[in-house]
Design a protein around this motif. Structure first.
Motif, mmCIF file in Angstrom:
data_model
loop_
_atom_site.group_PDB
_atom_site.id
_atom_site.type_symbol
_atom_site.label_atom_id
_atom_site.label_comp_id
_atom_site.label_asym_id
_atom_site.label_seq_id
_atom_site.Cartn_x
_atom_site.Cartn_y
_atom_site.Cartn_z
ATOM 1 N N ARG A 71 0.822 -1.209 0.000
ATOM 2 C CA ARG A 71 0.000 0.000 0.000
ATOM 3 C C ARG A 71 0.857 1.259 0.000
ATOM 4 N N LEU A 72 1.937 1.241 0.747
ATOM 5 C CA LEU A 72 2.832 2.401 0.786
ATOM 6 C C LEU A 72 3.431 2.682 -0.588
ATOM 7 N N LEU A 73 3.870 1.630 -1.259
ATOM 8 C CA LEU A 73 4.487 1.816 -2.575
ATOM 9 C C LEU A 73 3.483 2.329 -3.606
ATOM 10 N N GLU A 74 2.230 1.926 -3.461
ATOM 11 C CA GLU A 74 1.209 2.367 -4.418
ATOM 12 C C GLU A 74 0.923 3.862 -4.304
ATOM 13 N N ARG A 75 0.903 4.380 -3.083
ATOM 14 C CA ARG A 75 0.555 5.794 -2.929
ATOM 15 C C ARG A 75 1.759 6.706 -2.720
ATOM 16 N N ALA A 76 2.929 6.125 -2.399
ATOM 17 C CA ALA A 76 4.120 6.959 -2.177
ATOM 18 C C ALA A 76 5.354 6.236 -2.706
ATOM 19 N N PRO A 77 5.472 6.107 -4.047
ATOM 20 C CA PRO A 77 6.604 5.371 -4.623
ATOM 21 C C PRO A 77 7.949 6.057 -4.416
ATOM 22 N N ASP A 78 7.934 7.297 -3.906
ATOM 23 C CA ASP A 78 9.185 8.027 -3.726
ATOM 24 C C ASP A 78 9.787 7.853 -2.323
ATOM 25 N N ILE A 79 9.199 6.987 -1.489
ATOM 26 C CA ILE A 79 9.806 6.785 -0.166
ATOM 27 C C ILE A 79 11.192 6.166 -0.324
ATOM 28 N N ASP A 80 12.120 6.578 0.550
ATOM 29 C CA ASP A 80 13.494 6.071 0.428
ATOM 30 C C ASP A 80 13.957 5.283 1.645
ATOM 31 N N ALA A 81 13.071 5.081 2.629
ATOM 32 C CA ALA A 81 13.417 4.252 3.788
ATOM 33 C C ALA A 81 12.137 3.824 4.488
ATOM 34 N N VAL A 82 12.207 2.687 5.166
ATOM 35 C CA VAL A 82 11.059 2.175 5.909
ATOM 36 C C VAL A 82 11.514 1.708 7.285
ATOM 37 N N PHE A 83 10.787 2.121 8.299
ATOM 38 C CA PHE A 83 11.015 1.639 9.659
ATOM 39 C C PHE A 83 9.882 0.658 9.964
ATOM 40 N N ALA A 84 10.206 -0.628 10.033
ATOM 41 C CA ALA A 84 9.224 -1.656 10.386
ATOM 42 C C ALA A 84 9.368 -1.956 11.872
ATOM 43 N N ALA A 85 8.269 -1.859 12.595
ATOM 44 C CA ALA A 85 8.318 -1.926 14.051
ATOM 45 C C ALA A 85 8.336 -3.338 14.620
ATOM 46 N N SER A 86 8.467 -4.356 13.761
ATOM 47 C CA SER A 86 8.682 -5.713 14.247
ATOM 48 C C SER A 86 9.451 -6.493 13.190
ATOM 49 N N ASP A 87 10.204 -7.485 13.624
ATOM 50 C CA ASP A 87 10.999 -8.298 12.694
ATOM 51 C C ASP A 87 10.114 -9.008 11.677
ATOM 52 N N VAL A 88 8.997 -9.553 12.157
ATOM 53 C CA VAL A 88 8.126 -10.316 11.264
ATOM 54 C C VAL A 88 7.518 -9.409 10.201
ATOM 55 N N MET A 89 7.079 -8.219 10.594
ATOM 56 C CA MET A 89 6.528 -7.277 9.620
ATOM 57 C C MET A 89 7.608 -6.795 8.652
ATOM 58 N N ALA A 90 8.839 -6.674 9.134
ATOM 59 C CA ALA A 90 9.946 -6.272 8.265
ATOM 60 C C ALA A 90 10.184 -7.310 7.178
ATOM 61 N N VAL A 91 10.108 -8.588 7.529
ATOM 62 C CA VAL A 91 10.292 -9.640 6.533
ATOM 63 C C VAL A 91 9.197 -9.545 5.474
ATOM 64 N N GLY A 92 7.960 -9.284 5.905
ATOM 65 C CA GLY A 92 6.886 -9.118 4.953
ATOM 66 C C GLY A 92 7.093 -7.934 4.040
ATOM 67 N N ALA A 93 7.610 -6.836 4.591
ATOM 68 C CA ALA A 93 7.892 -5.653 3.780
ATOM 69 C C ALA A 93 8.961 -5.947 2.733
ATOM 70 N N ILE A 94 9.975 -6.711 3.131
ATOM 71 C CA ILE A 94 11.031 -7.098 2.175
ATOM 72 C C ILE A 94 10.465 -7.982 1.073
ATOM 73 N N ASP A 95 9.526 -8.859 1.434
ATOM 74 C CA ASP A 95 8.866 -9.677 0.405
ATOM 75 C C ASP A 95 8.248 -8.783 -0.665
ATOM 76 N N ALA A 96 7.532 -7.731 -0.228
ATOM 77 C CA ALA A 96 6.850 -6.828 -1.147
ATOM 78 C C ALA A 96 7.864 -6.071 -2.006
ATOM 79 N N LEU A 97 8.950 -5.629 -1.403
ATOM 80 C CA LEU A 97 9.966 -4.875 -2.144
ATOM 81 C C LEU A 97 10.650 -5.758 -3.184
ATOM 82 N N ARG A 98 10.936 -6.983 -2.831
ATOM 83 C CA ARG A 98 11.555 -7.902 -3.781
ATOM 84 C C ARG A 98 10.611 -8.205 -4.943
ATOM 85 N N ARG A 99 9.345 -8.332 -4.657
ATOM 86 C CA ARG A 99 8.367 -8.617 -5.699
ATOM 87 C C ARG A 99 8.243 -7.438 -6.669
#
Length: 268
Positions: free
Chosen positions: A240-268
């Protein structure tokens, strides 16, 4: 002990006979009491080893009013226990600490209202001597019920606001979130997004506070996503973040598990 006694379970009186001490002295040693000399304690411990005596926990519980066990109570889904390494570390540490005191850890999971009602009945019945409550939500009434029932309870994390004060152990949620945000800012990042947990949990609420405070005027509410502490949640939030704000240059994920999910999305 006579040979005819070997087929029955050794009793505390057998231990006393082998140790050459009174029944009362042996009882004090077994129940961790004071006023026992080092020599007597050593003799009892050797007699226990020799006879193969084991404590009758049911009888001991009736006599002392204690079960010799504590509950590790997780108010999250079962899958989170195995997917989030934080809970595994807490469980391992609690087990090790209790083992040093010859106590047992009882794992209880209560995600739904029905499960919480079952847990409350179990704990109120005296099956455990106390509760380590992990991951409390603001919508839960379980903590208030435990306190009202005078069940000794300690919270892992900050208890929700408004509850009767209970002992707790927690990290500095706001300060640590500010530190992580400052880390990203110091490396030149300006469009920083946050993926945080539910707002009804201390981690979700206070990590957002720290993030917002550190960014100050740079804070953009459109760069914040919240959800359960799960891998799929992190993936969906990042998408959702990438869809509405593709210009973000960093992400702070507040848990390890959510961070792994965020990396999944970025890799995809």
């Amino acid at each position: 002990m006579a040979s005819s006694d070997l087929t029955r379970k050794p009793t505390i009186r057998d231990v006393a006979a082998v140790a050459g001490l009174s029944h009362g002295t042996v009882s004090r040693v077994i129940n961790g009491g004071h006023w026992v000399s080092p020599e007597a304690r050593a003799a009892v411990e050797e007699a226990i080893r020799t006879t193969g005596y084991t404590t009758n926990h049911a009888a001991r519980s009736l006599a002392t009013g204690r079960s010799g066990s504590l509950a590790f109570l997780l108010t999250e889904s079962q899958q989170l226990l195995f997917s989030d390494p934080t809970f595994a570390l807490l469980l391992r540490g609690a087990t090790a600490a209790l083992a040093e005191r010859a106590m047992t850890l009882v794992l209880l999971i209560a995600d739904s209202p029905g499960e919480q009602a079952n847990v409350e009945r179990y704990v109120r019945a005296g099956h455990v001597d106390g509760v380590l409550l992990v991951s409390s939500h603001a919508s839960d009434s379980l903590l208030a019920s435990l306190v009202a029932a005078q069940v000794p309870t300690v919270c892992s994390g900050i208890p929700r606001a408004g509850d009767t004060p209970v002992p707790s152990v927690s990290i500095d949620e706001v300060g640590s979130a500010r530190m992580m945000t400052r880390y990203l800012m110091d490396r030149g990042h300006r469009r920083i997004a946050l993926i945080t947990g539910p707002n009804d949990t201390p981690g979700g609420r206070f990590r957002l506070v720290g993030f917002r405070e550190e960014l100050g005027d740079r804070f953009d509410p459109g760069l914040v996503e919240q959800g359960p502490y799960e891998r799929d949640s992190g993936n969906a939030a990042m998408t959702r973040l990438l869809e509405r704000a593709p210009d973000i240059d960093a992400v702070f994920a507040a848990s390890d598990v959510m961070a792994v999910g965020a990396i999944d999305a970025l890799r995809r």
